[in-house]
Write an enzyme that holds these catalytic residues in place. Structure first.
Site, short mmCIF file in Angstrom:
data_model
loop_
_atom_site.label_atom_id
_atom_site.label_comp_id
_atom_site.label_asym_id
_atom_site.label_seq_id
_atom_site.Cartn_x
_atom_site.Cartn_y
_atom_site.Cartn_z
N LYS A 13 0.10 4.22 -0.30
CA LYS A 13 -0.55 5.42 0.26
C LYS A 13 -0.34 6.61 -0.69
O LYS A 13 -0.42 6.40 -1.90
CB LYS A 13 -0.05 5.66 1.69
CG LYS A 13 -0.20 4.38 2.54
CD LYS A 13 0.03 4.57 4.00
CE LYS A 13 -0.15 3.24 4.73
NZ LYS A 13 -0.01 3.35 6.18
N ASN A 43 0.88 -1.18 0.00
CA ASN A 43 0.00 0.00 0.00
C ASN A 43 0.91 1.22 0.00
O ASN A 43 1.47 1.58 1.03
CB ASN A 43 -0.91 -0.03 1.24
CG ASN A 43 -1.75 1.22 1.36
OD1 ASN A 43 -1.78 2.05 0.44
ND2 ASN A 43 -2.42 1.37 2.49
N HIS A 52 -9.41 1.23 4.84
CA HIS A 52 -8.13 1.41 5.54
C HIS A 52 -8.32 2.34 6.73
O HIS A 52 -9.14 3.26 6.68
CB HIS A 52 -7.09 1.98 4.57
CG HIS A 52 -5.71 1.95 5.15
ND1 HIS A 52 -5.26 2.91 6.02
CD2 HIS A 52 -4.71 1.04 5.04
CE1 HIS A 52 -4.03 2.60 6.40
NE2 HIS A 52 -3.68 1.48 5.81
N GLU A 68 -5.13 -4.72 10.70
CA GLU A 68 -4.11 -3.68 10.87
C GLU A 68 -4.38 -2.94 12.17
O GLU A 68 -5.21 -2.01 12.19
CB GLU A 68 -4.16 -2.69 9.70
CG GLU A 68 -3.87 -3.33 8.36
CD GLU A 68 -3.31 -2.31 7.36
OE1 GLU A 68 -2.21 -2.55 6.86
OE2 GLU A 68 -3.96 -1.29 7.11
N GLY A 82 2.68 2.62 10.73
CA GLY A 82 3.60 3.74 10.53
C GLY A 82 4.30 4.19 11.79
O GLY A 82 4.91 5.25 11.83
#
Ligand code: 13P
Length: 260
Positions: A11, A9, A96, A168, A174
């Site tokens: 982003k 991903n 997400h 997740e 992150g």
């Protein structure tokens, strides 16, 4: 054993089409023709078409990061599932946490998008996960159950079997904090148990459930070796071809060895 599925991903990265194309080219070269592990790249929507050309002849799938549930019309700034397919997509990420928490996306909206994605034969990757406060308050399973119930409403067992889930934990995204293999496996086992109750054990056994949250080449193998973890949805480490390929290679090793 379910075929492991590693998706990147990206982003809102990288900043230019040129950088996106070289990243995709490097991943394509590293993956080669081998399909022992499923791989997909999810670049920003504006790069999809060009990345589709890069991935020609490769087994790597292409995914959008979001879509709208209506097929067409006056919805400024939105992208339909059919448009993603036209741009070369095989997959789409839905729900997400950055959309749920940053942009107020609800389970009902994720569910509408899910049905719209299935209607155009996109493979949805539906994300769920608890925040740090929810985990500390011992609400992880309640939160997961609520997101699963709301996001997956109205699916047949056959449809469910083709949906990919991504667990997740928001606190691991992150942040450099990864769920321990034990924390991740417990959440995945809970998800599979819920799937089994709702759709039956045979369907639950077919659903691919990825883990996401600071997956890196050096922690991928122990996460992927867990019995209910069937792959990874990778953010930061998917932006460096060497790191993303390191995670894919970890998945290949786990596949070659088999799981307990
Ligand atoms: P990081 O791998 O950067 O933690 O992001 C995970 C993620 O959100 C993938 O969708």
């Amino acid at each position: 054993m379910r075929t492991l599925f590693i998706a990147g991903n990206w982003k809102m990265n990288p900043g230019t089409a040129e950088a996106a194309i070289s990243l995709a080219e490097a991943v394509k070269a590293g993956v080669g023709a081998s399909a022992d592990v499923r791989v997909a790249l999810c670049p920003p929507a504006v790069f999809l078409n060009r990345i589709d050309h890069v991935l020609e002849g490769s087994p790597i799938g292409l995914g959008g990061q979001n879509m709208y549930w209506k097929p067409e019309g006056a919805f400024t700034g939105e992208t339909s599932g059919a448009m993603l397919v036209d741009a070369g997509c095989t997959h789409v990420i839905l729900g997400h946490s950055e959309r749920r928490h940053g942009m107020g996306e609800t389970d009902a909206q994720v569910n509408a998008k899910l049905h719209a994605a299935l209607a155009v034969q996109l493979i949805p990757i539906v994300c769920i996960g608890e925040t740090k406060d929810e985990r500390l308050a011992d609400q992880t399973e309640d939160v997961l159950q609520g997101q699963l119930t709301g996001s997956l409403a109205g699916l047949s067992s056959e449809q469910m079997a083709g949906v990919v889930l991504a667990y997740e934990p928001v606190w691991a995204i992150g942040t450099g904090l990864t769920a321990t293999p034990e924390q991740a496996q417990n959440a995945h086992a809970f998800i599979r148990g819920w799937l089994s109750e709702q759709f039956g054990p045979a369907t639950a056994a077919r659903v691919v459930v990825q883990y996401g949250g600071s997956v890196k080449p050096d922690n991928a193998a122990e996460l992927l070796a867990c019995p209910d973890i069937d792959g990874a949805l990778v953010g930061g480490a998917s932006l460096k071809a060497a790191d993303f390929l390191g995670i894919i290679n970890a998945a290949r090793d786990v596949t070659a060895k088999g799981k307990a």
